[in-house]
Structure formats: C-alpha cells, structure tokens
Design a protein around this motif. Sequence first.
Motif: not given
Length: 431
Positions: A293-308
């Motif tokens: 019952d709140f607003a939510w959204d998504i993003a690409v999963e964060p990485g560290a040295d690289q994304k995975a």
Amino acid sequence: MKKQKRLFALTAGLLTIALAFSACGGAPASTPGSQSAAAPSGGDTAEPVTITYCNFNASGGKEEVLQEMYEAFHEEYPNITVEIETIGFDDYFTQMQTRVAGGTAPDCYELNIENFAAYANKGVLAEITDVDLSRIDETALSAFNVGGKQYGLPGNFSNVVLIYNKDLFDQAKVEYPTADWTQEDVQAAAEAIRALGDDIFGYYQPVTYNEFYKVAAQYGGSLLSEDGTAFTINSEANVKAAQMMVDRVLESNVQPTEVQMGGMGDWDLFMSGRLGMIPTGIWAFSSFAEGCDFAWDIAVEPGADQKATAFFSNACVINADSPNKEAAATWITWLCSSDKAAELRIAAGWDLPAINDQEALAPYLDQTPPDNRQAVFDSLDYLVLPPTIEDYALMSDIIGQKLAAAAAGSMTVQQALDEAQAECEAQITLA
C-alpha cells in the motif's frame, strides 16, 4: 534490447560441463550419431501427426494459459495435435529422468537451466536446426547452445532486480537507486532508512548460496577456477563479498537477524512497509502490486567491482528418439517465438517471452507498477549463472550451511569459506 557481453561470456561456458545423469544412457551430444530436429520454413507437416509435450512451468495456475497457446497454435497448424502433460516441479525431474532412461520420454519437453546441460551432454536431445530463430533473444538462446549446436529454445526468462520502497526513501531523504549504484550506495541508503525506526530495516538479501555466488561475481570472484577443475570458494574476492553480506546483519544491522525477522518472510517484510530494499526476482511484481500500500519501483541490481545479476530460463527441447521431430520443432518454435504466445504470456503475467521484438514486449513495459520495467531488460547486460557441476546439490548445501553459520556469528567468514573449500575438495571430484 541490449545484449550483455561480459559476465555471460564467462558463465555460458559453464553450461557445457557434464552433469551426472546416471539413469540415462546415450552418446555424447557431439557424436556423429546425435540426431537433429528439422522443420521447413513454413513449419507445416503434410500428414496429421500427434506429438506429446511435457512441462512443469504451467503447474500451479497457468495450465489454462498454456492450453490457450496450444489452441492458437492448432488453428495455425491444424495437422499437428499436441497432447500436453503438466507435472508439478517437485516431481518433474524424477519422472523425466525415469522416462528418458526407459525410452518413454515425450516428443518434446521442458528443462530448467540447471538441468539442461546434463541432458544435452548425454546425447538425449535432438539438435534443433532449420527453424527460424531470428525472433528469439540471442542471450537467452545462447544459454541452450552447447558446442555451437542448439539443443533447446528458451520458452521464457526471468531475472533479478533491486526493488525499493519509495516512501521510505522519501522519509529518509535519500535519492532513489539508479543503474549506476554500487554496494556502497546501497549501504549508505540502507543506513539512512534503518535510522527511521527500530523495526525498520534498510536491506534484505539472504546470506545463502544462491545469493553468494552472484555477489561473489560482483566482486570479481567465482566458486570454481576458470577451467572448472578446482574450487576457489575461499578466494580473497569471495571472502570480501561474503563479509559484506554478513556485516549487514551483524555489524550495521541494516539487515535484520533471524530473531528480528520473527518468522516473517522477506517478501512479507517488504510488503509490510518496513523494508527499504530487496533484490529479488521479477516474479515478485504481481505479489507486490497486490500487497503493497505504498509506492515502489525497481532498478538494476547494484554491483561492486562489476555488476552481476541472476538469470533464469526454461528450455523447450526435443527427444532425440522422437519419430516426430519436425512437428515437435514446429510446436516449440511457435511456443517460444510467436506473437500470439508472447501476447498470452505477457497478459497472464507469466514470466517473459524470450523474444527480441520490442513491439511485442511493449505491453509488458506499459504495465505498472513498477514504472521502471526497462530495468528488467537493462539487467540482461549483467547475467551470471551458478557453476554447473555433477554434485551441484552437495556443493550448494555445504556452502549454504557455512554461510548460515557465519551469518549467525558462530564462525568468522574466513573460517566459513575455508571449511566450505576443504569439505568440497574432500567430497566432490571435479572434471
């Protein structure tokens, strides 16, 4: 749609590692005796034919959608009748292994990505040739290619994204996640959200095998050497990755301990409005759309040295011993790439069709929430698969148990991974 070039190149090779398949015989997939499936460009057959198709992915509520797909297919190809059998996932692979070994496998059937290589490398699948694959996403298609030969077509795909509670971000006065975020950005935001209240947490990522292999890849690590002949579980990069995961529970406590969870599941914690971020599969969208019952959204999963980020797909394959390979190839090609099948899959919220047609995928992008569904496709640039070995279950159990001990504070991360390394080396023989 972008095509990832980095991590998938490293992990796709893992699919060619032979798995144990003791109940099945057969020549290796590369032997001259392997059989191919061919269908003419029109995909039609001159005489009426009945084929059998077995699957697990429609179980649990999507049987009617699959039936609608077949009815649409049969209108287009009236000479091909498909007898569909749907089996629950828990029983599916036991039954399929027995059927393949006993020579009673269906003409075509479904395999998940974890089991695909075992079947392909044992020569029980027909090579798929002479069909139009131009509409299928190349990344998903390459997951089922062994030694340059196509032994499966991706019927669907799903992956993992970062889902976040916009209301908690607003309260904490933190900017929303972007595709450029790293684990350091996650930690800073999680700490700000954690400060909102004793029962509010910033982040939840289970300290489990399935999450660890992915986070290890983000830090440049892996569980096996590049040639797959040695375990590298306690490498410096892997220790760094696991330490980060454990510290979020035991040090900063931006992630709740098992006691703080109080028996609540991670999805339930998010839907209660008390969790800022959760990396999880896109299959959560419908549950969160109904339960939040709140607003939510998504993003690409964060990485560290690289994304995975994790990638899941199921293949449609053809029995090498089927007398009806042409009809079977026609059916699975239609199922995996036709506009109508894609339309029905998207409308039902049933994973995603693994196609490259942006126009056909547009209805998925138009569905809300989440608003940023493009992140689902952007994540395809960063796919990583778990290592596929004969004793996969044993390896994952050993590593999972040690990680759980580290997350509980009963041993250090270094001790946990050292013990996992030693036990895997003692109990598992690699090729």
